[in-house]
Write a protein that holds these residues in place. Structure first.
Motif, short mmCIF file in Angstrom:
data_model
loop_
_atom_site.label_atom_id
_atom_site.label_comp_id
_atom_site.label_asym_id
_atom_site.label_seq_id
_atom_site.Cartn_x
_atom_site.Cartn_y
_atom_site.Cartn_z
N VAL A 83 13.23 126.32 35.29
CA VAL A 83 13.45 127.25 34.18
C VAL A 83 13.63 126.48 32.88
O VAL A 83 13.07 126.87 31.83
CB VAL A 83 14.70 128.13 34.46
N MET A 84 14.36 125.38 32.91
CA MET A 84 14.57 124.58 31.70
C MET A 84 13.27 123.94 31.23
O MET A 84 13.05 123.79 30.02
CB MET A 84 15.65 123.52 31.97
N ALA A 85 12.40 123.55 32.17
CA ALA A 85 11.10 123.01 31.79
C ALA A 85 10.25 124.08 31.10
O ALA A 85 9.59 123.81 30.09
CB ALA A 85 10.37 122.48 33.03
N TYR A 86 10.29 125.30 31.64
CA TYR A 86 9.56 126.41 31.01
C TYR A 86 10.11 126.71 29.61
O TYR A 86 9.35 126.98 28.67
CB TYR A 86 9.66 127.66 31.88
N ASP A 87 11.43 126.63 29.46
CA ASP A 87 12.06 126.83 28.15
C ASP A 87 11.57 125.81 27.13
O ASP A 87 11.24 126.15 25.99
CB ASP A 87 13.59 126.73 28.29
N ARG A 88 11.47 124.54 27.54
CA ARG A 88 10.97 123.49 26.64
C ARG A 88 9.49 123.72 26.32
O ARG A 88 9.05 123.43 25.20
CB ARG A 88 11.17 122.12 27.26
N TYR A 89 8.75 124.22 27.28
CA TYR A 89 7.33 124.53 27.05
C TYR A 89 7.18 125.58 25.95
O TYR A 89 6.38 125.42 25.02
CB TYR A 89 6.68 125.01 28.35
N GLU A 90 7.94 126.65 26.05
CA GLU A 90 7.87 127.71 25.04
C GLU A 90 8.34 127.22 23.68
O GLU A 90 7.76 127.57 22.64
CB GLU A 90 8.70 128.93 25.47
N ALA A 91 9.39 126.37 23.65
CA ALA A 91 9.93 125.89 22.39
C ALA A 91 8.95 124.99 21.65
O ALA A 91 8.85 125.04 20.42
CB ALA A 91 11.24 125.15 22.64
N ILE A 92 8.20 124.17 22.38
CA ILE A 92 7.31 123.20 21.75
C ILE A 92 5.89 123.75 21.59
O ILE A 92 5.24 123.52 20.56
CB ILE A 92 7.31 121.89 22.57
N CYS A 93 5.41 124.47 22.58
CA CYS A 93 4.01 124.95 22.54
C CYS A 93 3.86 126.29 21.81
O CYS A 93 2.80 126.57 21.26
CB CYS A 93 3.46 125.07 23.96
N ASN A 94 4.91 127.13 21.82
CA ASN A 94 4.85 128.43 21.15
C ASN A 94 6.10 128.63 20.28
O ASN A 94 6.88 129.57 20.52
CB ASN A 94 4.75 129.57 22.18
N PRO A 95 6.32 127.76 19.30
CA PRO A 95 7.57 127.83 18.53
C PRO A 95 7.77 129.13 17.75
O PRO A 95 8.90 129.58 17.59
CB PRO A 95 7.47 126.62 17.58
N LEU A 96 6.67 129.74 17.28
CA LEU A 96 6.81 130.96 16.48
C LEU A 96 7.25 132.15 17.34
O LEU A 96 7.91 133.07 16.83
CB LEU A 96 5.47 131.28 15.79
N LEU A 97 6.88 132.15 18.61
CA LEU A 97 7.24 133.26 19.49
C LEU A 97 8.39 132.90 20.43
O LEU A 97 8.74 133.69 21.31
CB LEU A 97 6.02 133.67 20.34
N TYR A 98 8.98 131.72 20.21
CA TYR A 98 9.99 131.22 21.16
C TYR A 98 11.15 132.19 21.35
O TYR A 98 11.50 132.54 22.48
CB TYR A 98 10.49 129.85 20.68
N MET A 99 11.77 132.64 20.26
CA MET A 99 12.95 133.50 20.35
C MET A 99 12.61 134.90 20.84
O MET A 99 13.49 135.66 21.25
CB MET A 99 13.66 133.57 19.00
N VAL A 100 11.32 135.26 20.80
CA VAL A 100 10.90 136.55 21.32
C VAL A 100 10.69 136.47 22.82
O VAL A 100 11.18 137.32 23.59
CB VAL A 100 9.60 137.02 20.63
N GLN A 134 17.92 138.57 26.76
CA GLN A 134 17.71 139.32 28.01
C GLN A 134 16.89 138.49 29.01
O GLN A 134 17.19 138.49 30.21
CB GLN A 134 16.99 140.64 27.71
N ALA A 135 15.87 137.78 28.50
CA ALA A 135 15.05 136.95 29.38
C ALA A 135 15.87 135.81 30.00
O ALA A 135 15.70 135.48 31.17
CB ALA A 135 13.87 136.38 28.60
N CYS A 136 16.77 135.23 29.21
CA CYS A 136 17.64 134.16 29.71
C CYS A 136 18.52 134.67 30.85
O CYS A 136 18.62 134.02 31.91
CB CYS A 136 18.50 133.61 28.58
N PHE A 137 19.17 135.81 30.62
CA PHE A 137 20.03 136.39 31.67
C PHE A 137 19.22 136.73 32.92
O PHE A 137 19.69 136.53 34.04
CB PHE A 137 20.75 137.63 31.15
#
Length: 308
Positions: free
Chosen positions: A117-134, A139-142
């Protein structure tokens, strides 16, 4: 055929890390120090990521739960082991053994999937930074964390019930320092093919799925970093996932070493040494890995100590 009178096992004897009497006291103090550092480090991560406003991001939310899992994993095993060394009593009841195995499985499976899950989180943060918080919303974290705990608990129940569905009626000496699947099934006096199959399928499926997620995530992360033109930007992007890459490499490297050994070289003594690493050493190292290279965590710790 002659009648055989078997006595059902009501308790097990844990050999421990070593049978040598002269090593018991040194091992006690070594494991006590390791457990003390594990508790201190992981409680610090849990506290800082809960109270500091700068650490209220998805990355630190997942890090907090990784710290909870590491603390739980060590606590299921180490206190019982320390008491056994201190009072020289290595017995554990049938139900205590089943409970310890279940608790260990909950936390080890949860750690496998939390790292994914943490690897997927880093993927979204670096590869899709504009949509990261969406994409990685609150809710997705929980949801991701809840699914991780639910699946790990379900796996622990299924595997534990399978392991203890066989008969234990002859030897009750476990060549390990805690109740684990392989040394327990080695003592079975009935057909253990079904629980062995369950353990194999569960371990291989969990490991391969999580490794696939981690490898795919970091493959795309590396490609994205290489596309960044400025060296400062590449360095900043790499630093955000360097700690997680280190933790993942140590954890999965240990598990792969344990499960991919040639069968003729495989031994329970090797399993014990490997188990020491991922049940005692890794939970101690993770807080250091995530804090020593992380300026935000170090700043939060300084602020917390100053206020305290």
């Amino acid at each position: 055929m002659a009648n055989r009178n078997f006595t059902q096992v009501t308790e097990f004897i844990l050999i421990g890390v070593s049978e040598r009497p002269d090593l018991q006291i040194p091992l006690f103090f070594v494991f006590l120090v390791i457990y003390g550092l594990t508790v201190t480090g992981n409680l610090s991560i849990i506290t800082l990521t809960s109270v500091d406003s700068r650490l209220q991001t998805p990355m630190y939310f997942f890090l907090r739960h990784l710290a909870i899992i590491n603390l739980g994993n060590s606590t299921v095993i180490v206190p019982k082991m320390l008491i056994s060394i201190l009072v020289k009593k290595h017995t554990t009841s049938f139900y205590e053994c089943a409970t310890q195995l279940g608790g260990f499985l909950v936390f080890i499976v949860a750690e496998i999937f939390m790292l994914a899950v943490m690897a997927y989180d880093r993927y979204e943060a670096i590869c899709n930074p504009l949509l990261y918080m969406v994409v990685v919303s609150r809710q997705a974290c929980f949801l991701l964390v809840s699914l991780t705990y639910f699946y790990s608990f379900s796996t622990a129940v299924v595997v534990s019930c399978s392991v203890f569905s066989v008969s234990y009626c002859s030897s009750n000496v476990i060549n390990h320092f805690y109740c684990d699947t392989v040394p327990l099934l080695a003592l079975s006096c009935s057909d253990a093919s079904f629980p062995e199959t369950v353990v194999f399928i569960s371990a291989s499926t969990n490991l391969m799925f999580s490794i696939t997620v981690v490898v795919a995530s970091y493959f795309n992360i590396i490609l994205s970093i290489l596309r960044i033109h400025s060296s400062e930007g590449r360095k900043r992007a790499f630093s955000t996932c360097a700690s997680h890459m280190t933790a993942v490499s140590i954890f999965y490297g240990t598990l792969l070493f344990m499960y991919l050994q040639p069968r003729n070289n495989h031994s329970l003594d090797t399993d014990k040494l490997t188990s020491v690493f991922y049940t005692l050493v890794i939970p101690m190292l993770n807080p250091m890995i995530y804090s020593l290279r992380n300026k935000e965590v170090k700043a939060a710790l300084r602020k917390f100590l100053t206020n305290y």
